[in-house]
Scaffold this motif. Structure first.
Motif, PDB file in Angstrom:
ATOM      1  N   GLY A 245     -25.498  24.969  -6.545  1.00 48.96           N
ATOM      2  CA  GLY A 245     -24.275  24.556  -7.459  1.00 48.96           C
ATOM      3  C   GLY A 245     -23.496  25.666  -6.939  1.00 48.96           C
ATOM      4  N   ALA A 246     -23.177  26.980  -6.319  1.00 53.08           N
ATOM      5  CA  ALA A 246     -23.232  28.258  -6.814  1.00 53.08           C
ATOM      6  C   ALA A 246     -22.569  28.411  -5.605  1.00 53.08           C
ATOM      7  N   GLY A 247     -22.468  27.561  -4.124  1.00 51.52           N
ATOM      8  CA  GLY A 247     -22.213  27.581  -3.209  1.00 51.52           C
ATOM      9  C   GLY A 247     -23.311  28.149  -1.952  1.00 51.52           C
ATOM     10  N   VAL A 248     -23.864  28.540  -2.351  1.00 54.67           N
ATOM     11  CA  VAL A 248     -25.020  29.731  -2.153  1.00 54.67           C
ATOM     12  C   VAL A 248     -26.794  29.005  -1.491  1.00 54.67           C
ATOM     13  N   ASP A 249     -26.460  29.458  -0.084  1.00 57.20           N
ATOM     14  CA  ASP A 249     -27.457  28.151   0.761  1.00 57.20           C
ATOM     15  C   ASP A 249     -28.921  28.848   0.072  1.00 57.20           C
ATOM     16  N   PHE A 250     -29.938  27.656   0.423  1.00 52.84           N
ATOM     17  CA  PHE A 250     -31.052  27.841  -0.454  1.00 52.84           C
ATOM     18  C   PHE A 250     -32.301  27.537   0.488  1.00 52.84           C
ATOM     19  N   VAL A 251     -33.264  28.419   0.583  1.00 59.41           N
ATOM     20  CA  VAL A 251     -34.358  28.277   1.461  1.00 59.41           C
ATOM     21  C   VAL A 251     -35.226  27.323   1.047  1.00 59.41           C
ATOM     22  N   VAL A 252     -36.086  26.547   1.213  1.00 61.90           N
ATOM     23  CA  VAL A 252     -37.221  26.313   0.292  1.00 61.90           C
ATOM     24  C   VAL A 252     -38.834  26.108   1.188  1.00 61.90           C
ATOM     25  N   SER A 253     -39.777  27.256   0.406  1.00 62.97           N
ATOM     26  CA  SER A 253     -40.877  27.321   1.105  1.00 62.97           C
ATOM     27  C   SER A 253     -42.098  26.435   0.667  1.00 62.97           C
ATOM     28  N   SER A 254     -42.071  25.934  -1.261  1.00 65.40           N
ATOM     29  CA  SER A 254     -42.593  25.302  -1.215  1.00 65.40           C
ATOM     30  C   SER A 254     -41.705  23.323  -1.342  1.00 65.40           C
ATOM     31  N   THR A 255     -42.184  23.088  -0.208  1.00 67.95           N
ATOM     32  CA  THR A 255     -41.763  21.706   0.051  1.00 67.95           C
ATOM     33  C   THR A 255     -42.235  20.517  -0.159  1.00 67.95           C
ATOM     34  N   SER A 256     -43.269  20.854  -0.722  1.00 66.51           N
ATOM     35  CA  SER A 256     -43.923  19.585  -2.057  1.00 66.51           C
ATOM     36  C   SER A 256     -42.670  18.986  -2.609  1.00 66.51           C
ATOM     37  N   ALA A 257     -41.753  19.695  -3.480  1.00 66.39           N
ATOM     38  CA  ALA A 257     -41.015  20.197  -4.652  1.00 66.39           C
ATOM     39  C   ALA A 257     -40.627  18.186  -3.606  1.00 66.39           C
ATOM     40  N   LEU A 258     -40.250  18.837  -2.696  1.00 67.07           N
ATOM     41  CA  LEU A 258     -39.082  17.768  -2.019  1.00 67.07           C
ATOM     42  C   LEU A 258     -39.251  16.221  -2.157  1.00 67.07           C
ATOM     43  N   ALA A 259     -41.326  15.766  -2.834  1.00 65.99           N
ATOM     44  CA  ALA A 259     -41.545  14.676  -2.269  1.00 65.99           C
ATOM     45  C   ALA A 259     -41.297  13.540  -3.439  1.00 65.99           C
ATOM     46  N   GLU A 260     -40.305  14.253  -4.795  1.00 63.87           N
ATOM     47  CA  GLU A 260     -39.324  13.578  -4.900  1.00 63.87           C
ATOM     48  C   GLU A 260     -37.766  13.219  -5.021  1.00 63.87           C
ATOM     49  N   ALA A 261     -38.210  12.164  -4.467  1.00 62.50           N
ATOM     50  CA  ALA A 261     -36.518  11.303  -3.313  1.00 62.50           C
ATOM     51  C   ALA A 261     -34.922  11.466  -4.506  1.00 62.50           C
ATOM     52  N   ALA A 262     -35.594  11.286  -5.896  1.00 63.53           N
ATOM     53  CA  ALA A 262     -34.546  12.154  -6.685  1.00 63.53           C
ATOM     54  C   ALA A 262     -33.764  12.831  -7.266  1.00 63.53           C
ATOM     55  N   LEU A 263     -35.125  14.375  -7.163  1.00 65.75           N
ATOM     56  CA  LEU A 263     -34.670  15.502  -6.729  1.00 65.75           C
ATOM     57  C   LEU A 263     -33.958  16.192  -5.958  1.00 65.75           C
TER      58      LEU A 263
END
Length: 272
Positions: free
Chosen positions: A90-108
């Motif tokens: 939201g602040a325009g800063v790149d974000f790296v995901v390690s806990s990729t399982s969170a992205l199993a939620e399609a809406a998120l």
């Protein structure tokens, strides 16, 4: 959060567990110019003597607005992804995901991708414990027909998960495949151990079409990943065996190493 041009990459680490501390140690060992400017923890009142020099402790996503950072890296678990990613992207800063399982939620996933596009930032899925993710992601542009991923870990690495009810972890005398299903199901049911299932899925043919097999091996000493894929590009067969981090047998040292590589590539003149 303001971001200004600089030669030094300024990093915020979300989490100060096995992965976060390994990243900080490795950055120091390779004499990286990157600086860890803040570390997010659940309890900032608890003393932490090993923090990188100059790093401040934060505990709420809103505090990112007071930190001048180029990159925010999540290494704290599935529940931390949504709130910290929203604040960073939201602040325009790149974000790296390690806990990729969170992205199993399609809406998120859709929400975070939208935030990234709107604010000209990137939601970055790092390879974690895997190798060959670049080849898999490239191959999908010609079409993938099949992607399978086998995850083999020592029996004790599955302790504290649903695997305990699916097989006798403490009495195994041979490898047991206790789960076979989609990447979406694996990531939802085994979020700590199977984050890489979603990494493979996002690189390839998606969470519902990627097949995952989870195996407990009483003789194993390393965490092994076997990825096979086929399509119009040809065939892909990748195997990597990682040493687990001493502090957490569910995490591989390669996860921290891939994060260090990612940070280094942000300012490198030569990127491989």
């Amino acid at each position: 959060m303001t971001v200004s041009p600089r030669n030094c990459e300024r990093v915020v680490l979300i989490g100060w567990g096995a992965i976060g501390t390994a990243v900080a140690r490795l950055l120091a060992e390779v004499q990286s110019e990157a600086r860890i400017v803040a570390v997010a923890v659940r309890d900032p009142a608890r003393p932490r003597s090993t923090l990188p020099d100059g790093a401040r402790l934060i505990s709420r996503p809103a505090e990112l607005s007071d930190v001048d950072a180029d990159l925010v890296i999540e290494a704290a678990g599935r529940d931390s992804v949504a709130p910290w990613a929203r604040a960073a992207l939201g602040a325009g800063v790149d974000f790296v995901v390690s806990s990729t399982s969170a992205l199993a939620e399609a809406a998120l996933l859709d929400e975070l991708c939208g935030l990234a596009r709107t604010n000209r930032a990137q939601l970055i899925v790092q390879p974690g414990a895997l190798g060959g993710v670049d080849a898999l992601a490239a191959a999908r542009h010609m079409g993938l027909a099949r992607v399978e991923h086998r995850i083999v870990k020592p029996a004790h690495a599955w302790a504290g998960t649903e695997a305990e009810s699916l097989c006798a972890l403490n009495a195994l005398d041979a490898p047991v495949a206790f789960f076979t299903g989609t990447a979406a199901e694996a990531a939802a049911r085994f979020p700590q151990n199977a984050n890489v299932a979603l990494t493979t899925a996002l690189a390839g043919i998606g969470p519902e079409r990627t097949r995952i097999t989870l195996i407990a091996d009483p003789a194993a000493t390393l965490n092994r990943h076997e990825i096979t894929a086929s399509g119009d590009f040809g065939t892909l067969d990748v195997q990597i065996a990682n040493r687990p981090l001493p502090e957490n047998p569910k995490s591989s040292a390669m996860t921290a190493l891939n994060l260090v590589r990612l940070i280094g590539n942000r300012k490198a003149g030569l990127v491989v």
